[in-house]
Scaffold this motif. Structure first.
Motif, PDB file in Angstrom:
ATOM      1  N   LYS A 247     -40.426   5.797  24.677  1.00 54.40           N
ATOM      2  CA  LYS A 247     -41.114   5.334  25.874  1.00 54.40           C
ATOM      3  C   LYS A 247     -40.178   4.453  26.708  1.00 54.40           C
ATOM      4  O   LYS A 247     -39.680   3.428  26.223  1.00 54.40           O
ATOM      5  N   PRO A 248     -39.928   4.798  27.966  1.00 52.33           N
ATOM      6  CA  PRO A 248     -38.959   4.034  28.769  1.00 52.33           C
ATOM      7  C   PRO A 248     -39.364   2.595  29.034  1.00 52.33           C
ATOM      8  O   PRO A 248     -38.498   1.740  29.245  1.00 52.33           O
ATOM      9  N   ASP A 249     -40.658   2.283  29.007  1.00 53.29           N
ATOM     10  CA  ASP A 249     -41.098   0.913  29.268  1.00 53.29           C
ATOM     11  C   ASP A 249     -41.117   0.054  28.003  1.00 53.29           C
ATOM     12  O   ASP A 249     -41.292  -1.167  28.091  1.00 53.29           O
ATOM     13  N   LEU A 250     -40.924   0.672  26.843  1.00 51.18           N
ATOM     14  CA  LEU A 250     -40.982  -0.069  25.585  1.00 51.18           C
ATOM     15  C   LEU A 250     -39.625  -0.134  24.888  1.00 51.18           C
ATOM     16  O   LEU A 250     -39.157  -1.214  24.516  1.00 51.18           O
ATOM     17  N   ASP A 251     -38.987   1.021  24.686  1.00 47.08           N
ATOM     18  CA  ASP A 251     -37.684   1.083  24.026  1.00 47.08           C
ATOM     19  C   ASP A 251     -36.782   2.033  24.792  1.00 47.08           C
ATOM     20  O   ASP A 251     -36.508   3.153  24.344  1.00 47.08           O
ATOM     21  N   ALA A 252     -36.335   1.582  25.942  1.00 47.10           N
ATOM     22  CA  ALA A 252     -35.621   2.454  26.873  1.00 47.10           C
ATOM     23  C   ALA A 252     -34.303   2.986  26.322  1.00 47.10           C
ATOM     24  O   ALA A 252     -33.768   3.963  26.841  1.00 47.10           O
ATOM     25  N   LEU A 253     -33.763   2.382  25.255  1.00 45.80           N
ATOM     26  CA  LEU A 253     -32.500   2.856  24.685  1.00 45.80           C
ATOM     27  C   LEU A 253     -32.691   4.057  23.765  1.00 45.80           C
ATOM     28  O   LEU A 253     -31.718   4.701  23.367  1.00 45.80           O
ATOM     29  N   GLY A 254     -33.920   4.363  23.406  1.00 48.38           N
ATOM     30  CA  GLY A 254     -34.209   5.563  22.630  1.00 48.38           C
ATOM     31  C   GLY A 254     -33.419   5.662  21.344  1.00 48.38           C
ATOM     32  O   GLY A 254     -33.274   4.691  20.589  1.00 48.38           O
ATOM     33  N   ALA A 255     -32.878   6.865  21.090  1.00 48.35           N
ATOM     34  CA  ALA A 255     -32.125   7.103  19.861  1.00 48.35           C
ATOM     35  C   ALA A 255     -30.873   6.239  19.788  1.00 48.35           C
ATOM     36  O   ALA A 255     -30.448   5.831  18.704  1.00 48.35           O
ATOM     37  N   LEU A 256     -30.268   5.940  20.928  1.00 50.32           N
ATOM     38  CA  LEU A 256     -29.076   5.101  20.929  1.00 50.32           C
ATOM     39  C   LEU A 256     -29.385   3.721  20.357  1.00 50.32           C
ATOM     40  O   LEU A 256     -28.627   3.190  19.535  1.00 50.32           O
ATOM     41  N   GLY A 257     -30.500   3.145  20.764  1.00 48.62           N
ATOM     42  CA  GLY A 257     -30.859   1.833  20.247  1.00 48.62           C
ATOM     43  C   GLY A 257     -31.409   1.870  18.843  1.00 48.62           C
ATOM     44  O   GLY A 257     -31.139   0.988  18.026  1.00 48.62           O
ATOM     45  N   ASP A 258     -32.171   2.914  18.538  1.00 48.51           N
ATOM     46  CA  ASP A 258     -32.848   2.974  17.241  1.00 48.51           C
ATOM     47  C   ASP A 258     -31.890   3.334  16.108  1.00 48.51           C
ATOM     48  O   ASP A 258     -31.714   2.561  15.159  1.00 48.51           O
ATOM     49  N   VAL A 259     -31.263   4.518  16.196  1.00 45.95           N
ATOM     50  CA  VAL A 259     -30.373   4.950  15.118  1.00 45.95           C
ATOM     51  C   VAL A 259     -28.890   4.779  15.473  1.00 45.95           C
ATOM     52  O   VAL A 259     -28.049   4.595  14.593  1.00 45.95           O
ATOM     53  N   GLY A 260     -28.575   4.816  16.769  1.00 47.54           N
ATOM     54  CA  GLY A 260     -27.191   4.582  17.176  1.00 47.54           C
ATOM     55  C   GLY A 260     -26.721   3.175  16.865  1.00 47.54           C
ATOM     56  O   GLY A 260     -25.535   2.956  16.602  1.00 47.54           O
ATOM     57  N   TRP A 261     -27.646   2.219  16.880  1.00 54.14           N
ATOM     58  CA  TRP A 261     -27.309   0.830  16.539  1.00 54.14           C
ATOM     59  C   TRP A 261     -26.602   0.752  15.188  1.00 54.14           C
ATOM     60  O   TRP A 261     -25.597   0.073  15.027  1.00 54.14           O
ATOM     61  N   TYR A 262     -27.130   1.470  14.204  1.00 57.20           N
ATOM     62  CA  TYR A 262     -26.557   1.440  12.860  1.00 57.20           C
ATOM     63  C   TYR A 262     -25.156   2.048  12.844  1.00 57.20           C
ATOM     64  O   TYR A 262     -24.270   1.567  12.120  1.00 57.20           O
ATOM     65  N   CYS A 263     -24.958   3.090  13.618  1.00 58.06           N
ATOM     66  CA  CYS A 263     -23.641   3.731  13.670  1.00 58.06           C
ATOM     67  C   CYS A 263     -22.610   2.803  14.296  1.00 58.06           C
ATOM     68  O   CYS A 263     -21.484   2.666  13.793  1.00 58.06           O
ATOM     69  N   VAL A 264     -22.986   2.173  15.396  1.00 55.85           N
ATOM     70  CA  VAL A 264     -22.072   1.226  16.049  1.00 55.85           C
ATOM     71  C   VAL A 264     -21.740   0.079  15.108  1.00 55.85           C
ATOM     72  O   VAL A 264     -20.572  -0.313  14.959  1.00 55.85           O
TER      73      VAL A 264
END
Length: 359
Positions: A175-192
């Motif tokens: 949802k763009p108004d709740l977690d606009a980073l989507g997969a990047l923020g959710d699972v990409g965070w761990y990769c970074v």
């Protein structure tokens, strides 16, 4: 003799709060003191279904939890767009903050959270659980071993899972108004975080989004990847996706050895985890095999990694509260670095894969 317990308040009834509630119950130096939701009924049901202590306070608002003078610390599992509001309010009310990842929508928001925590002398830590697993420390020992691993040259990290139709339609992470980073923020965070961890938290020189980013109909990222480059020639790539089979891998290659792990975010087994290493590998004379063969290392932990995280966070809070210690800067610094690189990836995606310099 039992340890003094840090009293936690939980803001919200998100699914991840079920896991952290259990972790707080398992941690020897923490207890669930209160939970608040937007409705008293929802908070009551959540507490009953997640084995909260009978003494836990049930509140029908987040403010009520923060206004309770007996609450030492709060866990905030709210959508990313709400982090800046509630983490700032919590810090202003002298509550130590355990914050879900991604910590903010961008590093500017996170800096406001950090500043408020520092002004009020409260500890801040993000909820990247695998960082607290003893296996992580063992893996780092190998990467730092110049005789066995040599010097780091490349890292590749993947975190993906196949989301079901309901997730792709209704989950807050799309949802763009709740977690606009989507997969990047959710699972990409761990990769970074994994890439930075492998390279001793040295920031890359540049970040470049890889081709193939997928957006949902609302414009939120549901699959993407990026490449990193450092001044000394070290390179890294990652892939994160809501459309690919469950995968949580890190491969780190050095001049003498390599490390591989299949389940770095959430271990396949809760109380133990494995990884493989290889040193000075070569093909045999006929190039029909190779050796020395990789070795597997298994690390046993008494508590699940999320409970170890809560234990460490509570130890820091207790030290500040009872011993007058200063806040530990390590954890906010790692959070900021991860968010900073995440922002660069997002910028490169927005610029159709243009490299982004990190200065």
């Amino acid at each position: 003799m039992s340890q003094p317990q840090i009293k936690f308040g939980i803001l919200g009834c998100a699914d991840i709060a079920r896991k952290l509630s259990r972790a707080i119950i398992l941690a020897p130096n923490a207890t669930i003191y209160a939970i608040g939701s937007r409705s008293h009924e929802k908070a009551t049901k959540f507490a009953a279904s997640n084995n909260f202590p009978e003494t836990a306070k049930i509140y029908g608002s987040y403010d009520a939890v923060l206004d309770d003078p007996n609450v030492d610390a709060v866990y905030i599992p709210l959508p990313t767009s709400l982090h800046i509001k509630w983490a700032v309010v919590a810090a202003q009310k002298k509550k130590h903050v355990l914050l879900e990842k991604p910590v903010a929508l961008n590093v500017g928001e996170f800096d406001q959270i950090v500043e408020t925590c520092e002004l009020n002398g409260v500890q801040l830590m993000d909820s990247t659980m695998w960082m607290h697993n003893p296996r992580t420390a063992r893996m780092k020992e190998f990467i730092l071993d110049r005789e066995k691993f040599g010097v780091l040259r490349s890292v590749h990290a993947v975190f993906s899972f196949t989301a079901d139709p309901d997730f792709l339609e209704n989950n807050i992470r799309i949802k763009p108004d709740l977690d606009a980073l989507g997969a990047l923020g959710d699972v990409g965070w761990y990769c970074v975080r994994a890439i930075l961890w492998a390279n001793d938290f040295q920031l890359p020189k540049s970040v470049t989004a890889l081709p193939g980013t997928i957006f949902n109909k609302a414009g939120v990222i549901v699959s993407c990847g990026a490449a990193f480059q450092w001044e000394d020639g070290v390179t890294a790539t990652f892939r994160c996706s809501f459309f690919e089979n469950l995968s949580m891998t890190i491969t780190a290659s050095g001049t003498k050895g390599s490390l591989h792990i299949n389940d770095f975010v959430i271990p396949i087994e809760e109380k133990q985890g494995s990884f493989t290493t290889a040193t000075e590998s070569r093909f045999n004379d006929l190039v029909t095999g190779w050796g020395p063969l990789p070795s597997q290392h298994t690390v046993v932990n008494d508590l699940p990694q999320e409970a170890l995280m809560v234990t460490e966070f509570s130890r820091l809070v207790k030290s500040i509260k009872n011993d007058g210690s200063l806040t530990e800067k390590k954890w906010p610094n790692l959070s900021r670095m991860t968010q900073f690189v995440l922002d660069a990836v997002k910028t490169s995606i927005d610029k159709s894969g243009e490299p982004v310099s990190l200065g």
